[in-house]
Motif scaffolding. Structure first.
Motif, short mmCIF file in Angstrom:
data_model
loop_
_atom_site.label_atom_id
_atom_site.label_comp_id
_atom_site.label_asym_id
_atom_site.label_seq_id
_atom_site.Cartn_x
_atom_site.Cartn_y
_atom_site.Cartn_z
N ILE A 52 0.86 -1.20 0.00
CA ILE A 52 0.00 0.00 0.00
C ILE A 52 0.90 1.24 0.00
O ILE A 52 1.98 1.23 0.56
CB ILE A 52 -1.00 0.00 1.19
N GLY A 53 0.42 2.31 -0.67
CA GLY A 53 1.24 3.53 -0.78
C GLY A 53 2.50 3.26 -1.58
O GLY A 53 3.60 3.66 -1.20
N CYS A 54 2.33 2.59 -2.74
CA CYS A 54 3.50 2.07 -3.49
C CYS A 54 4.23 3.14 -4.29
O CYS A 54 5.28 2.85 -4.88
CB CYS A 54 3.05 0.96 -4.43
N ILE A 75 -2.88 6.01 -3.39
CA ILE A 75 -4.01 6.94 -3.46
C ILE A 75 -3.92 7.84 -4.69
O ILE A 75 -4.93 8.33 -5.19
CB ILE A 75 -4.06 7.80 -2.16
N SER A 76 -2.70 8.04 -5.19
CA SER A 76 -2.49 9.01 -6.28
C SER A 76 -2.62 8.34 -7.65
O SER A 76 -1.88 7.42 -7.97
CB SER A 76 -1.10 9.64 -6.12
N ARG A 77 -3.56 8.86 -8.43
CA ARG A 77 -3.77 8.33 -9.79
C ARG A 77 -2.50 8.48 -10.63
O ARG A 77 -2.10 7.59 -11.36
CB ARG A 77 -4.94 9.09 -10.44
N GLU A 101 -7.07 3.83 -1.76
CA GLU A 101 -6.68 4.42 -0.48
C GLU A 101 -6.16 3.29 0.40
O GLU A 101 -6.54 2.12 0.24
CB GLU A 101 -7.93 5.08 0.12
N ALA A 102 -5.28 3.65 1.35
CA ALA A 102 -4.62 2.62 2.17
C ALA A 102 -5.61 1.75 2.94
O ALA A 102 -5.31 0.60 3.23
CB ALA A 102 -3.66 3.30 3.14
N ALA A 103 -6.78 2.30 3.26
CA ALA A 103 -7.75 1.52 4.05
C ALA A 103 -8.75 0.78 3.17
O ALA A 103 -9.66 0.14 3.71
CB ALA A 103 -8.48 2.45 5.03
N SER A 118 7.18 4.13 4.02
CA SER A 118 7.05 5.59 4.05
C SER A 118 5.60 6.01 3.82
O SER A 118 5.33 6.91 3.01
CB SER A 118 7.97 6.24 3.00
N LEU A 119 4.69 5.38 4.51
CA LEU A 119 3.26 5.67 4.32
C LEU A 119 2.51 6.02 5.61
O LEU A 119 1.74 7.00 5.61
CB LEU A 119 2.57 4.45 3.67
N LEU A 120 2.72 5.27 6.69
CA LEU A 120 1.79 5.38 7.82
C LEU A 120 1.76 6.78 8.44
O LEU A 120 0.74 7.20 8.98
CB LEU A 120 2.12 4.34 8.90
N LEU A 122 1.59 9.37 6.88
CA LEU A 122 0.86 10.24 5.96
C LEU A 122 -0.65 10.01 5.99
O LEU A 122 -1.40 10.79 5.41
CB LEU A 122 1.35 10.01 4.52
N VAL A 123 -1.11 8.92 6.60
CA VAL A 123 -2.54 8.62 6.56
C VAL A 123 -3.26 9.34 7.70
O VAL A 123 -2.66 9.58 8.74
CB VAL A 123 -2.83 7.10 6.58
N ASP A 124 -4.52 9.67 7.48
CA ASP A 124 -5.21 10.46 8.50
C ASP A 124 -5.81 9.60 9.61
O ASP A 124 -6.13 10.12 10.66
CB ASP A 124 -6.26 11.39 7.89
#
Ligand SMILES: C[S@@+](CC[C@H](N)C(=O)[O-])C[C@H]1O[C@@H](n2cnc3c(N)ncnc32)[C@H](O)[C@@H]1O
Length: 214
Positions: A52-54, A75-77, A101-103, A118-120, A122-124
């Motif tokens: 996730i968040g690749c 999440i980013s196209r 999205e990560a979830a 390098s993702l967690l 950044l998630v809300d």
């Protein structure tokens, strides 16, 4: 799943910087190689893996030959378009990229391993993301993460990052500490298998966690 205002903004921030991110050289190639070899050591040739968040997909493409199936989401196209553009005739055939999205629940679950590099930070909603990761893992499956822990570094860096966020140069970053992260993982029902660091950076813990069998 419904997208929040933050997630929409996160997506557009990363869309905007994706081409620049794709061109940016890896900041510490030795630490990156060390991370890859450590992850490879945890993977089996039969594994069904989710990242996730690749980002632009480099890590997923590099790890894919070590596993049976690699699904990588972001999440980013724009990040996903760049990742998909790397799926040429010489790319591993067992990789699929998709915008998510990560979830989000991802087709192909349950997975043997989920990675988040390098993702967690950044998630809300970290508890929500970790609950979804756990639910998509097979019992005994591994969650492998590397996370920026700003709270464990100098306070000046935190203020600096906040200022960059305010002017749109940096994404919103949650100031986590390694102990917060471990607590989040335990609260989500994970067992901590190991924690380590690569290279000089002490504020990016690499954590291997397991979804318990029972
Ligand atoms: C710092 S980059 C890391 C990319 C890649 N994992 C790496 O290690 O190079 C963070 C990535 O997370 C993605 N991202 C940010 N928030 C996200 C979210 N809520 N869900 C999924 N991906 C997200 C961004 O689009 C970006 O590609």
């Amino acid at each position: 799943m419904q997208t929040t205002y933050y997630q929409q903004n996160a997506g557009s921030f990363w869309d905007r910087i994706a081409p620049k991110y794709a061109r940016k050289p890896i900041s510490d190639p030795d630490a990156y190689e060390e991370k890859l070899s450590c992850v490879r050591g945890l993977l089996k040739g039969t594994d069904n893996v989710l990242e996730i968040g690749c980002g632009t997909g480099g890590t997923a493409l590099t790890l894919a030959p070590a596993v049976s199936r690699m699904t990588a989401t972001d999440i980013s196209r724009r990040m996903i378009e760049i990742a998909q553009s790397k799926l040429g005739p010489h790319a591993p055939l067992n990789v699929g990229f998709q915008q998510a999205e990560a979830a989000d629940l991802i087709d192909g679950y349950p997975f043997d391993v989920v990675c988040a590099f390098s993702l967690l930070h950044l998630v809300d909603d970290i508890p929500m993301v970790l609950a979804r990761v756990r639910d998509q893992l097979k019992p005994g499956g591994l969650f492998i993460s590397k996370t920026v822990c700003l709270k464990d570094g100098p306070i000046a860096i935190r203020f600096f990052v906040r200022a960059l966020t305010a002017v749109g140069i940096a994404p919103r970053v949650i100031a986590l500490g390694k102990t917060d992260l471990i607590q989040h993982l335990k609260d989500a029902g994970f067992e901590i298998v190991s924690t380590s660091h690569f290279g000089q950076q002490r504020t990016n813990p690499f954590i291997v966690a397991r979804r318990p069998f029972a």
